[in-house]
Design a protein around this motif. Structure first.
Motif, PDB file in Angstrom:
ATOM      1  N   ALA A  57      -0.062  -2.478  -4.676  1.00  0.00           N
ATOM      2  CA  ALA A  57      -0.080  -1.893  -6.106  1.00  0.00           C
ATOM      3  C   ALA A  57      -1.051  -0.559  -6.538  1.00  0.00           C
ATOM      4  O   ALA A  57      -1.521   0.235  -7.407  1.00  0.00           O
ATOM      5  CB  ALA A  57      -1.665  -3.372  -6.145  1.00  0.00           C
ATOM      6  N   ASN A  58      -1.362  -0.350  -5.501  1.00  0.00           N
ATOM      7  CA  ASN A  58      -2.219   1.343  -5.363  1.00  0.00           C
ATOM      8  C   ASN A  58      -1.284   2.174  -6.030  1.00  0.00           C
ATOM      9  O   ASN A  58      -1.466   3.039  -6.713  1.00  0.00           O
ATOM     10  CB  ASN A  58      -3.020   1.706  -4.154  1.00  0.00           C
ATOM     11  CG  ASN A  58      -4.413   0.885  -3.988  1.00  0.00           C
ATOM     12  OD1 ASN A  58      -4.615   0.671  -4.431  1.00  0.00           O
ATOM     13  ND2 ASN A  58      -4.028   1.420  -2.755  1.00  0.00           N
ATOM     14  N   LYS A  59       0.112   2.513  -5.402  1.00  0.00           N
ATOM     15  CA  LYS A  59       1.244   3.314  -6.185  1.00  0.00           C
ATOM     16  C   LYS A  59       1.535   3.168  -7.224  1.00  0.00           C
ATOM     17  O   LYS A  59       1.758   3.677  -7.969  1.00  0.00           O
ATOM     18  CB  LYS A  59       2.488   3.285  -4.868  1.00  0.00           C
ATOM     19  CG  LYS A  59       2.189   3.805  -3.290  1.00  0.00           C
ATOM     20  CD  LYS A  59       3.755   3.416  -2.881  1.00  0.00           C
ATOM     21  CE  LYS A  59       4.806   4.621  -3.401  1.00  0.00           C
ATOM     22  NZ  LYS A  59       5.698   4.889  -2.616  1.00  0.00           N
ATOM     23  N   ASN A  60       2.048   1.472  -7.369  1.00  0.00           N
ATOM     24  CA  ASN A  60       2.075   1.698  -8.772  1.00  0.00           C
ATOM     25  C   ASN A  60       1.014   1.574 -10.011  1.00  0.00           C
ATOM     26  O   ASN A  60       1.564   2.596 -11.091  1.00  0.00           O
ATOM     27  CB  ASN A  60       2.855  -0.443  -8.750  1.00  0.00           C
ATOM     28  CG  ASN A  60       2.992  -0.516 -10.598  1.00  0.00           C
ATOM     29  OD1 ASN A  60       4.332  -0.233 -10.704  1.00  0.00           O
ATOM     30  ND2 ASN A  60       2.496  -0.990 -11.248  1.00  0.00           N
ATOM     31  N   ASN A  61      -0.235   1.133  -9.450  1.00  0.00           N
ATOM     32  CA  ASN A  61      -1.211   1.375 -10.360  1.00  0.00           C
ATOM     33  C   ASN A  61      -1.486   3.452 -10.741  1.00  0.00           C
ATOM     34  O   ASN A  61      -1.551   3.405 -11.836  1.00  0.00           O
ATOM     35  CB  ASN A  61      -2.476   1.240  -9.806  1.00  0.00           C
ATOM     36  CG  ASN A  61      -3.801   1.036 -11.235  1.00  0.00           C
ATOM     37  OD1 ASN A  61      -3.265   1.218 -12.856  1.00  0.00           O
ATOM     38  ND2 ASN A  61      -4.931   1.517 -10.269  1.00  0.00           N
ATOM     39  N   ILE A  62      -1.420   3.656  -9.816  1.00  0.00           N
ATOM     40  CA  ILE A  62      -1.294   5.678 -10.442  1.00  0.00           C
ATOM     41  C   ILE A  62      -0.118   5.407 -11.195  1.00  0.00           C
ATOM     42  O   ILE A  62      -0.619   6.203 -11.918  1.00  0.00           O
ATOM     43  CB  ILE A  62      -0.939   6.212  -8.821  1.00  0.00           C
ATOM     44  CG1 ILE A  62      -1.803   6.721  -7.486  1.00  0.00           C
ATOM     45  CG2 ILE A  62      -0.376   7.656  -9.151  1.00  0.00           C
ATOM     46  CD1 ILE A  62      -1.425   6.711  -6.541  1.00  0.00           C
ATOM     47  N   MET A  63       1.190   4.795 -11.449  1.00  0.00           N
ATOM     48  CA  MET A  63       2.020   5.425 -12.487  1.00  0.00           C
ATOM     49  C   MET A  63       1.693   5.117 -13.525  1.00  0.00           C
ATOM     50  O   MET A  63       1.971   5.659 -14.898  1.00  0.00           O
ATOM     51  CB  MET A  63       3.163   5.603 -11.618  1.00  0.00           C
ATOM     52  CG  MET A  63       4.312   5.709 -10.974  1.00  0.00           C
ATOM     53  SD  MET A  63       5.995   5.344 -10.006  1.00  0.00           S
ATOM     54  CE  MET A  63       5.548   3.347  -9.719  1.00  0.00           C
ATOM     55  N   ILE A  64       0.847   3.499 -13.715  1.00  0.00           N
ATOM     56  CA  ILE A  64       0.997   3.094 -14.827  1.00  0.00           C
ATOM     57  C   ILE A  64      -0.179   3.604 -15.605  1.00  0.00           C
ATOM     58  O   ILE A  64      -0.167   4.327 -16.425  1.00  0.00           O
ATOM     59  CB  ILE A  64       0.203   1.570 -14.541  1.00  0.00           C
ATOM     60  CG1 ILE A  64       1.441   1.258 -14.268  1.00  0.00           C
ATOM     61  CG2 ILE A  64      -0.378   0.976 -15.925  1.00  0.00           C
ATOM     62  CD1 ILE A  64       0.912  -0.677 -13.420  1.00  0.00           C
ATOM     63  N   LEU A  65      -1.013   4.291 -14.828  1.00  0.00           N
ATOM     64  CA  LEU A  65      -2.472   5.455 -14.949  1.00  0.00           C
ATOM     65  C   LEU A  65      -2.256   6.148 -15.910  1.00  0.00           C
ATOM     66  O   LEU A  65      -2.756   7.162 -16.715  1.00  0.00           O
ATOM     67  CB  LEU A  65      -3.053   5.655 -14.339  1.00  0.00           C
ATOM     68  CG  LEU A  65      -4.283   4.078 -13.482  1.00  0.00           C
ATOM     69  CD1 LEU A  65      -4.842   5.111 -12.656  1.00  0.00           C
ATOM     70  CD2 LEU A  65      -4.689   3.797 -14.483  1.00  0.00           C
ATOM     71  N   ALA A  94      -4.606  16.035 -11.921  1.00  0.00           N
ATOM     72  CA  ALA A  94      -4.259  16.762 -11.353  1.00  0.00           C
ATOM     73  C   ALA A  94      -3.976  15.919  -9.827  1.00  0.00           C
ATOM     74  O   ALA A  94      -3.592  15.972  -8.896  1.00  0.00           O
ATOM     75  CB  ALA A  94      -5.138  17.949 -11.296  1.00  0.00           C
ATOM     76  N   CYS A  95      -5.315  14.374 -10.358  1.00  0.00           N
ATOM     77  CA  CYS A  95      -5.653  13.587  -9.306  1.00  0.00           C
ATOM     78  C   CYS A  95      -4.279  13.112  -9.157  1.00  0.00           C
ATOM     79  O   CYS A  95      -3.665  12.757  -7.777  1.00  0.00           O
ATOM     80  CB  CYS A  95      -7.165  13.071  -9.664  1.00  0.00           C
ATOM     81  SG  CYS A  95      -6.801  11.676  -8.795  1.00  0.00           S
ATOM     82  N   LEU A  96      -3.567  12.115 -10.204  1.00  0.00           N
ATOM     83  CA  LEU A  96      -2.808  11.386  -9.885  1.00  0.00           C
ATOM     84  C   LEU A  96      -1.846  12.114  -9.261  1.00  0.00           C
ATOM     85  O   LEU A  96      -0.590  11.297  -9.240  1.00  0.00           O
ATOM     86  CB  LEU A  96      -2.665  10.570 -11.580  1.00  0.00           C
ATOM     87  CG  LEU A  96      -4.320   9.721 -11.665  1.00  0.00           C
ATOM     88  CD1 LEU A  96      -3.636   9.111 -13.454  1.00  0.00           C
ATOM     89  CD2 LEU A  96      -3.976   8.772 -11.080  1.00  0.00           C
ATOM     90  N   GLU A  97      -1.538  12.960  -9.636  1.00  0.00           N
ATOM     91  CA  GLU A  97      -0.007  13.933  -8.867  1.00  0.00           C
ATOM     92  C   GLU A  97      -0.262  13.836  -7.613  1.00  0.00           C
ATOM     93  O   GLU A  97       0.343  13.737  -7.008  1.00  0.00           O
ATOM     94  CB  GLU A  97      -0.340  15.402  -9.735  1.00  0.00           C
ATOM     95  CG  GLU A  97       1.510  16.209  -9.221  1.00  0.00           C
ATOM     96  CD  GLU A  97       2.436  15.409 -10.213  1.00  0.00           C
ATOM     97  OE1 GLU A  97       3.707  15.657 -10.227  1.00  0.00           O
ATOM     98  OE2 GLU A  97       2.341  14.728 -11.389  1.00  0.00           O
ATOM     99  N   ALA A  98      -1.560  14.279  -7.452  1.00  0.00           N
ATOM    100  CA  ALA A  98      -1.634  14.692  -5.999  1.00  0.00           C
ATOM    101  C   ALA A  98      -1.827  13.267  -5.051  1.00  0.00           C
ATOM    102  O   ALA A  98      -0.860  13.421  -4.074  1.00  0.00           O
ATOM    103  CB  ALA A  98      -3.100  15.861  -5.748  1.00  0.00           C
ATOM    104  N   LEU A  99      -2.318  12.564  -5.423  1.00  0.00           N
ATOM    105  CA  LEU A  99      -2.422  10.960  -5.247  1.00  0.00           C
ATOM    106  C   LEU A  99      -0.708  10.352  -5.059  1.00  0.00           C
ATOM    107  O   LEU A  99      -0.302  10.144  -3.666  1.00  0.00           O
ATOM    108  CB  LEU A  99      -2.970  10.366  -6.122  1.00  0.00           C
ATOM    109  CG  LEU A  99      -4.487   9.628  -5.657  1.00  0.00           C
ATOM    110  CD1 LEU A  99      -5.024   8.970  -6.904  1.00  0.00           C
ATOM    111  CD2 LEU A  99      -4.795   9.767  -3.966  1.00  0.00           C
ATOM    112  N   GLU A 100       0.070  10.627  -5.582  1.00  0.00           N
ATOM    113  CA  GLU A 100       1.030  10.222  -6.069  1.00  0.00           C
ATOM    114  C   GLU A 100       1.988  11.017  -4.831  1.00  0.00           C
ATOM    115  O   GLU A 100       3.413  10.095  -4.369  1.00  0.00           O
ATOM    116  CB  GLU A 100       1.925  10.482  -7.564  1.00  0.00           C
ATOM    117  CG  GLU A 100       3.760  10.399  -7.690  1.00  0.00           C
ATOM    118  CD  GLU A 100       4.283   9.933  -9.099  1.00  0.00           C
ATOM    119  OE1 GLU A 100       5.180   8.857  -9.354  1.00  0.00           O
ATOM    120  OE2 GLU A 100       3.463  10.960  -9.586  1.00  0.00           O
TER     121      GLU A 100
END
Length: 229
Positions: A57-65, A94-100
């Motif tokens: 869910a966390n991985k999917n949420n990163i892409m959705i956001l 930048a944050c979501l890219e780093a998390l992904e």
């Protein structure tokens, strides 16, 4: 007198040879123990979290956001809020890219060991928490103050508490993980301890990453609510 000198010389030579043999024996003994200990700390546990609903869910949420944030237009953004909008959008991306692209969210391994946990923890405390919590919160709160914005933002205290928790437990984990890599004489108790410690550190790291993901979600959703109307 000559015989005494020869005797002393022979004794010295024998003593030196004996000392050299003892040193070689001890060095070999220590090397063998360290090799054995390396095998112990290389022990890996099942990476069950990678198959959990929470992780997926966390991985999917990163892409959705990422998609939602990049679809927001600046057409309706007021001039006083434009700086906050544009800079927060940059920081969020930048944050979501780093998390992904983080080692934690790109891992594709069935088992994890102490070295994996050390790297996950190091990336979280040295990079991700700063990009995803400090920079975004500071950009919003300082922008509101500087431009006298009427935007409603009250997450600063919560973000600081989450950051403090992540850093506190991150430092604890780092010290514990480094201690597990130190030399000691192996026993059955130490083997059990390494297994228990690895499992405990694994659970704590997954908990910290989940806290980061949840707080990032709150910051992103604040942005979407304020500017996505």
């Amino acid at each position: 007198m000559k015989e005494i000198k020869e005797m002393i010389s022979e004794f010295s030579s024998l003593f030196a040879d004996s000392l050299c043999i003892i040193c070689i024996f001890l060095s070999g003994f220590l090397i063998l123990i360290n090799i054995y200990h390396y095998q112990e700390i290389s022990y890996k546990i099942n990476n069950e979290y990678i198959n959990s609903e929470e992780y997926k869910a966390n991985k999917n949420n990163i892409m959705i956001l990422k998609e939602k944030i990049n679809n927001i237009s600046d057409n309706k953004v007021s001039q006083s809020d434009y700086f906050i909008f544009s800079q927060t959008k940059i920081k969020l991306n930048a944050c979501l890219e780093a998390l992904e692209n983080s080692s934690f969210y790109t891992m594709n391994i069935d088992k994890v060991g102490l070295l994996d946990l050390y790297n996950f923890n190091n990336e979280l405390t040295n990079n991700l928490q700063y990009k995803c919590l400090f920079e975004i919160d500071y950009t919003i709160s300082s922008g509101i103050e500087e431009y006298n914005s009427s935007l409603d933002y009250d997450l600063t205290e919560e973000v600081e508490n989450v950051r403090n928790d992540i850093m506190f437990y991150g430092d604890y984990l780092k010290n514990q993980l480094l201690a597990n890599g130190s030399y000691y004489y192996s026993t059955e108790n130490s083997k059990v301890s390494i297994y228990n410690d690895t499992l405990s550190y694994y659970n704590l790291i997954t908990h910290n990453y989940n806290k980061l993901a949840n707080e990032t979600d709150k910051l992103a959703n604040w942005f979407l609510e304020e500017f996505g109307r």
